[in-house]
Write a protein that holds these residues in place. Structure first.
Motif, PDB file in Angstrom:
ATOM      1  N   GLU A 140       0.840  -1.205   0.000  1.00 44.68           N
ATOM      2  CA  GLU A 140       0.000   0.000   0.000  1.00 44.68           C
ATOM      3  C   GLU A 140       0.880   1.262   0.000  1.00 44.68           C
ATOM      4  N   SER A 141       2.018   1.197   0.722  1.00 46.84           N
ATOM      5  CA  SER A 141       2.877   2.369   0.840  1.00 46.84           C
ATOM      6  C   SER A 141       3.584   2.728  -0.474  1.00 46.84           C
ATOM      7  N   GLN A 142       3.555   1.811  -1.438  1.00 44.31           N
ATOM      8  CA  GLN A 142       4.251   2.064  -2.721  1.00 44.31           C
ATOM      9  C   GLN A 142       3.349   2.693  -3.766  1.00 44.31           C
ATOM     10  N   VAL A 143       2.053   2.817  -3.477  1.00 41.64           N
ATOM     11  CA  VAL A 143       1.159   3.308  -4.526  1.00 41.64           C
ATOM     12  C   VAL A 143       0.518   4.627  -4.134  1.00 41.64           C
ATOM     13  N   VAL A 144       0.444   5.531  -5.107  1.00 40.79           N
ATOM     14  CA  VAL A 144      -0.143   6.852  -4.859  1.00 40.79           C
ATOM     15  C   VAL A 144      -1.387   6.990  -5.744  1.00 40.79           C
ATOM     16  N   PRO A 145      -2.560   7.228  -5.124  1.00 36.70           N
ATOM     17  CA  PRO A 145      -3.764   7.388  -5.955  1.00 36.70           C
ATOM     18  C   PRO A 145      -3.725   8.714  -6.718  1.00 36.70           C
ATOM     19  N   ILE A 146      -4.199   8.695  -7.947  1.00 31.61           N
ATOM     20  CA  ILE A 146      -4.245   9.937  -8.738  1.00 31.61           C
ATOM     21  C   ILE A 146      -5.634  10.082  -9.365  1.00 31.61           C
ATOM     22  N   SER A 147      -5.914  11.288  -9.833  1.00 26.97           N
ATOM     23  CA  SER A 147      -7.219  11.549 -10.454  1.00 26.97           C
ATOM     24  C   SER A 147      -7.315  10.825 -11.800  1.00 26.97           C
ATOM     25  N   LYS A 148      -8.546  10.333 -12.095  1.00 25.09           N
ATOM     26  CA  LYS A 148      -8.740   9.668 -13.393  1.00 25.09           C
ATOM     27  C   LYS A 148      -8.824  10.680 -14.526  1.00 25.09           C
ATOM     28  N   SER A 149      -8.857  11.953 -14.180  1.00 27.54           N
ATOM     29  CA  SER A 149      -8.911  12.973 -15.249  1.00 27.54           C
ATOM     30  C   SER A 149      -7.548  13.213 -15.875  1.00 27.54           C
ATOM     31  N   VAL A 150      -6.491  12.707 -15.251  1.00 29.23           N
ATOM     32  CA  VAL A 150      -5.161  12.876 -15.839  1.00 29.23           C
ATOM     33  C   VAL A 150      -5.067  11.945 -17.046  1.00 29.23           C
ATOM     34  N   LYS A 151      -4.657  12.492 -18.180  1.00 26.63           N
ATOM     35  CA  LYS A 151      -4.522  11.673 -19.395  1.00 26.63           C
ATOM     36  C   LYS A 151      -3.656  10.449 -19.080  1.00 26.63           C
ATOM     37  N   GLN A 327      -1.458  17.018 -11.005  1.00 26.48           N
ATOM     38  CA  GLN A 327      -2.382  18.167 -11.046  1.00 26.48           C
ATOM     39  C   GLN A 327      -2.018  19.086 -12.221  1.00 26.48           C
ATOM     40  N   MET A 328      -0.714  19.290 -12.420  1.00 32.45           N
ATOM     41  CA  MET A 328      -0.278  20.121 -13.558  1.00 32.45           C
ATOM     42  C   MET A 328      -0.666  19.459 -14.873  1.00 32.45           C
ATOM     43  N   MET A 329      -0.588  18.125 -14.919  1.00 36.02           N
ATOM     44  CA  MET A 329      -0.988  17.409 -16.145  1.00 36.02           C
ATOM     45  C   MET A 329      -2.484  17.604 -16.391  1.00 36.02           C
ATOM     46  N   GLU A 330      -3.242  17.544 -15.298  1.00 32.41           N
ATOM     47  CA  GLU A 330      -4.691  17.695 -15.399  1.00 32.41           C
ATOM     48  C   GLU A 330      -5.044  19.107 -15.887  1.00 32.41           C
ATOM     49  N   ASN A 331      -4.253  20.096 -15.437  1.00 32.66           N
ATOM     50  CA  ASN A 331      -4.503  21.491 -15.824  1.00 32.66           C
ATOM     51  C   ASN A 331      -3.899  21.851 -17.178  1.00 32.66           C
ATOM     52  N   ASP A 332      -3.366  20.843 -17.864  1.00 35.17           N
ATOM     53  CA  ASP A 332      -2.769  21.091 -19.185  1.00 35.17           C
ATOM     54  C   ASP A 332      -1.502  21.942 -19.126  1.00 35.17           C
ATOM     55  N   GLN A 333      -0.860  21.996 -17.961  1.00 40.30           N
ATOM     56  CA  GLN A 333       0.386  22.769 -17.842  1.00 40.30           C
ATOM     57  C   GLN A 333       1.609  21.894 -18.121  1.00 40.30           C
ATOM     58  N   LEU A 334       1.392  20.582 -18.132  1.00 35.79           N
ATOM     59  CA  LEU A 334       2.496  19.641 -18.319  1.00 35.79           C
ATOM     60  C   LEU A 334       2.043  18.591 -19.318  1.00 35.79           C
ATOM     61  N   LYS A 335       2.597  18.667 -20.542  1.00 34.34           N
ATOM     62  CA  LYS A 335       2.169  17.699 -21.567  1.00 34.34           C
ATOM     63  C   LYS A 335       3.356  17.141 -22.330  1.00 34.34           C
ATOM     64  N   PHE A 336       3.090  16.095 -23.059  1.00 38.48           N
ATOM     65  CA  PHE A 336       4.162  15.424 -23.798  1.00 38.48           C
ATOM     66  C   PHE A 336       3.637  14.999 -25.158  1.00 38.48           C
ATOM     67  N   TRP A 337       4.543  14.863 -26.079  1.00 33.75           N
ATOM     68  CA  TRP A 337       4.208  14.357 -27.412  1.00 33.75           C
ATOM     69  C   TRP A 337       4.334  12.841 -27.314  1.00 33.75           C
ATOM     70  N   ILE A 338       3.199  12.174 -27.442  1.00 36.26           N
ATOM     71  CA  ILE A 338       3.141  10.737 -27.158  1.00 36.26           C
ATOM     72  C   ILE A 338       3.013   9.911 -28.435  1.00 36.26           C
TER      73      ILE A 338
END
Ligand SMILES: NC(=O)c1ccc[n+]([C@@H]2O[C@H](COP(=O)([O-])OP(=O)(O)OC[C@H]3O[C@@H](n4cnc5c(N)ncnc54)[C@H](OP(=O)(O)O)[C@@H]3O)[C@@H](O)[C@H]2O)c1
Length: 375
Positions: A140-151, A327-338
């Motif tokens: 449990e200590s190795q996993v961090v929950p994140i929002s599903k809105s993050v691409k 959070q920055m990814m969710e706000n479109d402040q951090l993106k990548f060419w995938i």
């Protein structure tokens, strides 16, 4: 262990299949994993195998997850080759699952797990998490929950370059809007993140990159993603570079992921009392610092390793960092060419990786990940 009675389990699985919702309830689960039993060339040592997990064998503080996507980059290959003396390489016992970064979904939890539940999206954090597989077990200590809105594709690489960049800009020098940061490896995962996180902080970022085939479009893309100035290795040591910087405050921070001669040039461009942090050595070449830079500018040389940082910090520090980055990814402040590839077709992804990569990131998507991406 939190589990459901078998008839209910079957009914729920059937229902989720009919509605095209990923199945969350498991007893036994198996899937593809790419492992290596010795270090060497990836195509020689990597083995595709099937790994099975039994929910009944899950420890009270463990979580069983299904990977959705993971990244494939030069650091993954260096880790498999056993080259580059990656931090912590000596702490793993072969055979090991390849893949250093990824995002997953929780499919079962031990009965003492509190911070995540079935269906949560998580990022496993730590050294060599073994992300090139369909399923895995973590504490449990190795996993961090994140929002599903993050691409999904962005989430798959959040624990790598973006977290390193976050620490480099956060931990060493007090930076205020308008301050100048100069870096090499501007096309790398760390460099792309430094530019974008830097922009969000109001910093001015200068990137030094290798001059490759599509240099012009790369410069334009890097500028669109937060860099104020992008120059080549050849240009950085010239008088013209000094003239270019005349209108800006002298750089306070230099970030060195490449080593070699450009590292020397970064140090030369630092202002009085400036700091250079070395976090990588992509060129595999040493660098020298002329004595005069110390006597006239009193610069400081520091180093950073994410593994050492992790070993000295608490779970809440890790959580705070990953949540800021996502959070920055969710706000479109951090993106990548995938560029997406299927996990099952790793050979195709490896071929794609051997083409000049520049700032493109290759992401391996599992069958379960594809269900989310397609619907
Ligand atoms: N200390 C840590 O905790 C930590 C964490 C992550 C990464 N790292 C290290 O930091 C470095 C950069 O990481 P990353 O994740 O950004 O890497 P990445 O995404 O794989 O990109 C590699 C970067 O290195 C550049 N590069 C490759 N060969 C080079 C050479 N001969 N001379 C100069 N630059 C060269 C690439 O430029 P092109 O695009 O032109 O090929 C690209 O910018 C790597 O060495 C990595 O192992 C350290």
């Amino acid at each position: 262990m939190k589990s459901l009675n078998p008839p209910l389990l079957v009914a729920l699985n059937k229902l989720s299949f009919q509605r095209n919702i990923p199945t969350c309830f498991v007893k036994n689960i198996s899937g593809v994993a790419y492992t290596f039993s010795r270090h060497g060339k990836v195509t020689d040592v990597l083995k595709k195998e099937t790994q099975s997990y039994d929910e009944k064998k899950l420890g009270p503080s463990q979580v069983l997850v299904s990977f959705l996507a993971s990244t494939i980059g030069t650091t993954d290959l260096a880790f498999i080759r056993g080259m580059g003396k990656l931090d912590g390489s000596s702490s793993i016992k072969l055979p090991w699952v390849a893949g250093l970064e990824g995002v997953a979904e929780v499919v079962a939890t031990g009965n003492q797990v509190k911070s995540v539940g079935v269906g949560d999206r998580i990022i496993p954090f730590g050294f060599a998490i073994g992300a090139w597989r369909e399923h895995g077990i973590f504490s449990e200590s190795q996993v961090v929950p994140i929002s599903k809105s993050v691409k999904l594709e962005y989430a798959s690489l959040a624990s790598g370059g973006p977290c390193v960049a976050y620490r480099l800009l956060e931990d060493f020098v007090h930076l205020s809007p308008g301050d100048v940061v100069i870096q090499n490896c501007g096309t790398g995962a760390v460099g792309l993140s430094v530019a974008q996180i830097g922009k969000a902080k109001g910093l001015r970022v200068i990137s030094v990159i290798q001059e490759r085939g599509n240099y012009g479009p790369t410069v334009e893309r890097l500028k669109a993603w937060g860099n104020d100035i992008v120059v080549s290795h050849r240009y950085v040591g010239t008088f013209a570079m000094r003239r270019l910087l005349e209108d800006l405050p002298p750089p306070k921070l230099a970030l060195n992921g490449a080593g070699g001669p450009t590292a020397t040039e970064l140090a030369r461009l630092l202002g009085k009392g400036g700091t250079m942090i070395t976090y990588g050595n992509a060129s595999r070449k040493p660098f020298s610092i002329p004595t005069g830079i110390f006597t006239t500018n009193d610069i400081s040389l520091r180093g950073f390793s994410m593994l050492s940082w992790l070993q000295s910090k608490s779970e809440s520090d890790v959580k705070k960092m990953l949540q800021s980055v996502t959070q920055m990814m969710e706000n479109d402040q951090l993106k990548f060419w995938i560029e997406r590839k299927k996990l099952e077709e790793l050979e195709v992804a490896l071929q794609a990786l051997s083409r000049p990569q520049q700032e493109r990131r290759i992401v391996l998507v599992t069958k379960k990940g594809e269900m989310y991406l397609s619907g």
